[in-house]
Design a protein around this motif. Sequence first.
Motif, short mmCIF file in Angstrom:
data_model
loop_
_atom_site.label_atom_id
_atom_site.label_comp_id
_atom_site.label_asym_id
_atom_site.label_seq_id
_atom_site.Cartn_x
_atom_site.Cartn_y
_atom_site.Cartn_z
N ASN A 31 67.38 24.43 101.07
CA ASN A 31 67.00 25.14 102.29
C ASN A 31 65.90 26.16 102.01
O ASN A 31 65.94 26.88 101.01
N PHE A 33 63.24 29.14 104.24
CA PHE A 33 63.16 29.91 105.48
C PHE A 33 61.87 30.74 105.51
O PHE A 33 61.40 31.20 104.47
N TYR A 35 60.83 34.25 107.56
CA TYR A 35 61.18 35.36 108.44
C TYR A 35 59.95 36.25 108.58
O TYR A 35 59.10 36.32 107.71
N LEU A 43 64.75 41.55 110.37
CA LEU A 43 64.22 40.25 109.99
C LEU A 43 64.50 39.26 111.11
O LEU A 43 65.64 39.11 111.55
N LEU A 45 63.98 35.21 112.32
CA LEU A 45 63.73 33.88 111.77
C LEU A 45 62.67 33.13 112.58
O LEU A 45 62.80 32.99 113.80
N PHE A 48 62.97 27.26 109.74
CA PHE A 48 63.60 26.95 108.49
C PHE A 48 63.57 25.44 108.25
O PHE A 48 63.31 24.65 109.17
N ASP A 59 64.29 31.76 115.79
CA ASP A 59 64.34 32.55 117.02
C ASP A 59 62.97 32.83 117.62
O ASP A 59 62.86 33.04 118.82
N ARG A 94 67.54 28.83 99.59
CA ARG A 94 68.99 28.85 99.38
C ARG A 94 69.39 27.47 98.86
O ARG A 94 68.84 26.46 99.33
N ARG A 97 73.78 25.09 102.49
CA ARG A 97 74.28 25.88 103.62
C ARG A 97 75.63 26.53 103.36
O ARG A 97 76.11 27.30 104.18
N GLY B 1 68.99 35.01 119.11
CA GLY B 1 70.08 34.91 118.17
C GLY B 1 71.24 35.78 118.57
O GLY B 1 71.18 36.55 119.51
N TYR B 32 81.01 33.55 107.66
CA TYR B 32 80.92 34.56 106.62
C TYR B 32 79.77 35.52 106.86
O TYR B 32 78.88 35.26 107.66
N ILE B 34 77.23 38.71 105.06
CA ILE B 34 76.55 39.02 103.81
C ILE B 34 75.86 40.37 103.93
O ILE B 34 75.38 40.74 105.00
N ARG B 51 84.01 36.00 103.27
CA ARG B 51 84.37 34.92 104.20
C ARG B 51 85.21 35.48 105.33
O ARG B 51 85.88 36.50 105.19
N ASN B 93 76.35 34.15 108.84
CA ASN B 93 76.04 32.73 108.77
C ASN B 93 76.97 32.03 109.73
O ASN B 93 78.17 31.95 109.49
N ASN B 95 78.95 29.25 111.85
CA ASN B 95 79.68 28.10 111.35
C ASN B 95 78.88 26.81 111.39
O ASN B 95 78.94 25.99 110.48
N SER B 96 78.12 26.64 112.43
CA SER B 96 77.42 25.37 112.57
C SER B 96 75.94 25.45 112.20
O SER B 96 75.23 24.47 112.26
N GLY B 97 75.52 26.64 111.82
CA GLY B 97 74.09 26.83 111.62
C GLY B 97 73.68 26.94 110.17
O GLY B 97 74.48 27.23 109.29
N TYR B 98 72.41 26.66 109.91
CA TYR B 98 71.86 26.80 108.57
C TYR B 98 71.35 28.21 108.32
O TYR B 98 71.29 28.67 107.20
N ALA B 99 70.94 28.87 109.38
CA ALA B 99 70.19 30.11 109.20
C ALA B 99 71.10 31.32 109.21
O ALA B 99 72.18 31.32 109.79
N LEU B 100 70.65 32.36 108.56
CA LEU B 100 71.30 33.65 108.62
C LEU B 100 70.66 34.49 109.71
O LEU B 100 69.44 34.50 109.85
N ASN B 101 71.50 35.21 110.44
CA ASN B 101 71.02 36.13 111.45
C ASN B 101 71.18 37.54 110.91
O ASN B 101 72.31 37.96 110.60
N PHE B 102 70.09 38.28 110.81
CA PHE B 102 70.10 39.61 110.20
C PHE B 102 70.16 40.71 111.24
O PHE B 102 69.62 40.58 112.35
#
Lengths: 113, 112
Positions: A31, A33, A35, A43, A45, A48, A59, A94, A97, B1, B32, B34, B51, B93, B95-102
């Motif tokens: 993966n 990305f 940002y 940050l 996105l 990705f 987004d 990364r 996933r 997001g 989870y 982070i 988690r 993160n 459950n169904s997504g690849y990306a992290l939302n910050f």
Amino acid sequence: DVKVTQSSRYLVKRTGEKVFLECVQDMDHENMFWYRQDPGLGLRLIYFSYDVKMKEKGDIPEGYSVSREKKERFSLILESASTNQTSMYLCASRSNRNTGELFFGEGSRLTVL
Amino acid sequence: GENVGLHLPTLSVQEGDNSIINCAYSNSASDYFIWYKQESGKGPQFIIDIRSNMDKRQGQRVTVLLNKTVKHLSLQIAATQPGDSAVYFCAENKNSGYALNFGKGTSLLVTP
């Protein structure tokens, strides 16, 4: 040691120019990305890629495109740069996933005049 | 997001004190969470994750607490040092997504 390398730390471009931001990772990560980081906005996105030649919008994809022809390289393209794209751009990778651990590059600060 | 927000944009603590940085989230489906640290002029760096089936996780001088009832996440730093001065981001993160939302980040300043 893991490494994500962004080709340029600082760029100055003019409105309307085409801009390429390159990112390379040496960890065989699936993966990758892009940002952008702006004061007070954190940050956000842009795009990705979960695998080679695969890409997904984030987004804020408007005004950007991406390319991932090889696993280690993920490029961000601004087809016609505008002043509101002046920002810090961060690339990350990364392994897959199932982990939240992203490895970031040091960023590319783009100024569009 | 999804909304991943922080309670305070800046936090100032004295060297040696404990620091607590808070984060609220709104997406119950996140599996989870982070914490990242960003020093000046550098990209964010992973600190610790947790988690959704856990309440607490400890690392070296750091502890993350997750309260799913009120959708709240916190990062505790013990015996804060000058090198801890940075911006801290929480991320989720989905459950169904690849990306992290910050989130938008909290600036931690450690004073002597």
